[in-house]
Motif scaffolding. Sequence first.
Motif, PDB file in Angstrom:
ATOM      1  N   ARG A   1       0.014   5.049   0.070  1.00 21.72           N
ATOM      2  CA  ARG A   1      -1.077   6.027   0.145  1.00 21.72           C
ATOM      3  C   ARG A   1      -0.666   7.377  -0.401  1.00 21.72           C
ATOM      4  O   ARG A   1       0.458   7.829  -0.171  1.00 21.72           O
ATOM      5  CB  ARG A   1      -1.475   6.217   1.602  1.00 21.72           C
ATOM      6  CG  ARG A   1      -2.643   5.378   1.941  1.00 21.72           C
ATOM      7  CD  ARG A   1      -3.233   5.640   3.300  1.00 21.72           C
ATOM      8  NE  ARG A   1      -4.117   4.506   3.527  1.00 21.72           N
ATOM      9  CZ  ARG A   1      -4.291   3.914   4.688  1.00 21.72           C
ATOM     10  NH1 ARG A   1      -3.682   4.344   5.754  1.00 21.72           N
ATOM     11  NH2 ARG A   1      -5.100   2.883   4.785  1.00 21.72           N
TER      12      ARG A   1
ATOM     13  N   TRP B   1      -5.051  -2.450 -10.742  1.00 24.94           N
ATOM     14  CA  TRP B   1      -5.923  -2.092  -9.624  1.00 24.94           C
ATOM     15  C   TRP B   1      -6.936  -3.208  -9.337  1.00 24.94           C
ATOM     16  O   TRP B   1      -7.155  -3.601  -8.184  1.00 24.94           O
ATOM     17  CB  TRP B   1      -6.640  -0.772  -9.934  1.00 24.94           C
ATOM     18  CG  TRP B   1      -7.510  -0.297  -8.816  1.00 24.94           C
ATOM     19  CD1 TRP B   1      -7.127   0.422  -7.721  1.00 24.94           C
ATOM     20  CD2 TRP B   1      -8.918  -0.525  -8.683  1.00 24.94           C
ATOM     21  NE1 TRP B   1      -8.204   0.650  -6.907  1.00 24.94           N
ATOM     22  CE2 TRP B   1      -9.309   0.082  -7.483  1.00 24.94           C
ATOM     23  CE3 TRP B   1      -9.866  -1.190  -9.456  1.00 24.94           C
ATOM     24  CZ2 TRP B   1     -10.630   0.047  -7.036  1.00 24.94           C
ATOM     25  CZ3 TRP B   1     -11.175  -1.226  -9.017  1.00 24.94           C
ATOM     26  CH2 TRP B   1     -11.553  -0.605  -7.814  1.00 24.94           C
TER      27      TRP B   1
ATOM     28  N   MET C   1       2.075  -1.076  -6.721  1.00 27.12           N
ATOM     29  CA  MET C   1       1.431  -1.602  -5.501  1.00 27.12           C
ATOM     30  C   MET C   1       1.081  -3.079  -5.689  1.00 27.12           C
ATOM     31  O   MET C   1       1.270  -3.894  -4.783  1.00 27.12           O
ATOM     32  CB  MET C   1       0.170  -0.791  -5.151  1.00 27.12           C
ATOM     33  CG  MET C   1       0.467   0.539  -4.500  1.00 27.12           C
ATOM     34  SD  MET C   1      -1.031   1.313  -3.837  1.00 27.12           S
ATOM     35  CE  MET C   1      -1.451   2.453  -5.152  1.00 27.12           C
TER      36      MET C   1
ATOM     37  N   THR D   1       0.147   2.421  -9.343  1.00 27.42           N
ATOM     38  CA  THR D   1      -0.844   1.381  -9.036  1.00 27.42           C
ATOM     39  C   THR D   1      -0.267   0.004  -9.364  1.00 27.42           C
ATOM     40  O   THR D   1      -0.400  -0.943  -8.584  1.00 27.42           O
ATOM     41  CB  THR D   1      -2.148   1.602  -9.832  1.00 27.42           C
ATOM     42  OG1 THR D   1      -2.595   2.943  -9.615  1.00 27.42           O
ATOM     43  CG2 THR D   1      -3.227   0.622  -9.410  1.00 27.42           C
TER      44      THR D   1
ATOM     45  N   LEU E   1      -5.052  -5.994  -7.712  1.00 27.94           N
ATOM     46  CA  LEU E   1      -4.694  -5.613  -6.338  1.00 27.94           C
ATOM     47  C   LEU E   1      -5.876  -5.896  -5.414  1.00 27.94           C
ATOM     48  O   LEU E   1      -5.716  -6.452  -4.312  1.00 27.94           O
ATOM     49  CB  LEU E   1      -4.368  -4.118  -6.365  1.00 27.94           C
ATOM     50  CG  LEU E   1      -3.592  -3.399  -5.295  1.00 27.94           C
ATOM     51  CD1 LEU E   1      -2.319  -4.114  -4.910  1.00 27.94           C
ATOM     52  CD2 LEU E   1      -3.272  -1.994  -5.799  1.00 27.94           C
TER      53      LEU E   1
ATOM     54  N   ARG F   1       2.800  -6.051  -3.513  1.00 31.35           N
ATOM     55  CA  ARG F   1       1.947  -6.941  -2.709  1.00 31.35           C
ATOM     56  C   ARG F   1       2.198  -8.401  -3.073  1.00 31.35           C
ATOM     57  O   ARG F   1       2.334  -9.258  -2.190  1.00 31.35           O
ATOM     58  CB  ARG F   1       0.469  -6.568  -2.907  1.00 31.35           C
ATOM     59  CG  ARG F   1      -0.480  -7.344  -2.017  1.00 31.35           C
ATOM     60  CD  ARG F   1      -1.872  -6.762  -2.012  1.00 31.35           C
ATOM     61  NE  ARG F   1      -1.901  -5.442  -1.377  1.00 31.35           N
ATOM     62  CZ  ARG F   1      -2.985  -4.689  -1.257  1.00 31.35           C
ATOM     63  NH1 ARG F   1      -4.142  -5.127  -1.727  1.00 31.35           N
ATOM     64  NH2 ARG F   1      -2.930  -3.513  -0.662  1.00 31.35           N
TER      65      ARG F   1
ATOM     66  N   MET G   1       0.844  -1.203   0.000  1.00 33.12           N
ATOM     67  CA  MET G   1       0.000   0.000   0.000  1.00 33.12           C
ATOM     68  C   MET G   1       0.878   1.252   0.000  1.00 33.12           C
ATOM     69  O   MET G   1       1.730   1.421   0.866  1.00 33.12           O
ATOM     70  CB  MET G   1      -0.874  -0.024   1.255  1.00 33.12           C
ATOM     71  CG  MET G   1      -1.794   1.165   1.426  1.00 33.12           C
ATOM     72  SD  MET G   1      -3.321   0.895   0.537  1.00 33.12           S
ATOM     73  CE  MET G   1      -4.030   2.528   0.542  1.00 33.12           C
TER      74      MET G   1
ATOM     75  N   SER H   1      -8.959   2.624   0.014  1.00 29.77           N
ATOM     76  CA  SER H   1      -8.799   1.755  -1.149  1.00 29.77           C
ATOM     77  C   SER H   1      -7.666   2.318  -2.006  1.00 29.77           C
ATOM     78  O   SER H   1      -7.570   3.533  -2.215  1.00 29.77           O
ATOM     79  CB  SER H   1     -10.104   1.721  -1.950  1.00 29.77           C
ATOM     80  OG  SER H   1      -9.914   0.954  -3.116  1.00 29.77           O
ATOM     81  N   GLU H   2      -6.814   1.438  -2.500  1.00 35.01           N
ATOM     82  CA  GLU H   2      -5.652   1.839  -3.270  1.00 35.01           C
ATOM     83  C   GLU H   2      -6.043   2.759  -4.424  1.00 35.01           C
ATOM     84  O   GLU H   2      -7.023   2.510  -5.130  1.00 35.01           O
ATOM     85  CB  GLU H   2      -4.937   0.597  -3.834  1.00 35.01           C
ATOM     86  CG  GLU H   2      -4.344  -0.317  -2.771  1.00 35.01           C
ATOM     87  CD  GLU H   2      -5.370  -1.134  -2.021  1.00 35.01           C
ATOM     88  OE1 GLU H   2      -6.572  -1.053  -2.335  1.00 35.01           O
ATOM     89  OE2 GLU H   2      -4.969  -1.855  -1.086  1.00 35.01           O
TER      90      GLU H   2
END
Length: 394
Positions: free
Chosen positions: A21, A251, A68, A65, A254, A72, A19, A28-29
Amino acid sequence: MAEDPNTWQQETKLVRGGMARSPYGEISEALYLTQSFAYESASAADKRFSGEEPGFIYQRFGNPTTQMFEDRLALLEGAEQCRATASGMAAVHVALQGLVRTGDHIVAGRALFGSCRWILSELMPRYGVEVTFVDATDIEAWKNAVRPNTKVFLVETPANPLLEVTAIGAVADVAHAAGAKLVVDNVFATPIFQKPLALGADIVVYSATKHIDGQGRVLGGAILGASELMTESYKDLLRHTGPALSPFNAWVLLKGLETLDLRVRRQTENAAKIADAIGAHAKCNQVIYPGRPDHPQAAIIANQMSGGGNVVAFDLGSREAAWRFLDTLAIVDISNNLGDAKSMATHPSTTTHRSMPEAERLSIGLTEGWVRMSVGLEGAGDLTRDVERALDAA
Ligand SMILES: *Cc1c(COP(=O)(O)O)cnc(C)c1O
């Protein structure tokens, strides 16, 4: 207080890993649909391009995005680096292409996803890369296939479509003794149940289209491994040939990761029940499911997988019986995808494996009676009823 995400439980990694931010503090991402990025000054652009200062340049090279998603998945896999691609096939192609040059040799398990086989048997030879296919369950066959110019081993385990399982650690030892890298296509096992890097593999590839999305929406793929190998093999190749994952799809994937553990475990519970129902039915000659003790490689599975996954294969004896089974299903869809929330079944010899020459199909045991089923998230009672009725009709 900040914690090291590497110490988190798998479920926590999937929900919170990677994540990044924005200053708005979104839960939410954020979806950064932007192709390029502005620099504060000409000298900032210069430093960004030279790599002196970190930051994004262009969507083909990277995107917040997408990163991320990559971070993850890397955290989940226990990999130093992850690079996302537009599809699973882009991941497999880049993973192989980045490791070979003209004159090199690849050894691959003979049971593979159809397009992976095409890359090996049709595309690689065009560039002077030789390929030998082996029975992936036979360690001696891997050893015997090694040549002085062998650079890559590729294996899918469990393999498509009959769920053959290969001992990753043993094959990694053979590869490394030969100075080759082992690439594992881990789609069927999912990152929840099998960690090929920890077992000795050098590179892991995914079609994120399957369980990681798991809801039938987007294509995506990923390549994971140690930073040094990933950077030297893939950085320029990805940057200049353009198989980049769309940030929108990143996204979606994710968000898919957030529920991956939950979904895959429930699908696996359902698959175990369905496999037992199929195995107990008189119309079934053989059922193959990595979660059953009668799987041909059950001992290897116990060593390297922590769950059987959601795919079941079974033999109904003839194409006619297999087709009657499929045509009688009321809930389960006839479809060639897998890992979805919706259950689906397919007849591999006339769909996913139809382009494989018959002799090769037979060499992997794929006769016309086999059906492959990807078990979804519906109620186990409804699925069992649907499958038993279709078996009665077969
Ligand atoms: C689906 C699949 C691929 C290809 O992935 P796409 O996202 O469809 O390009 C590769 N390997 C395996 C094992 C697959 O199931």
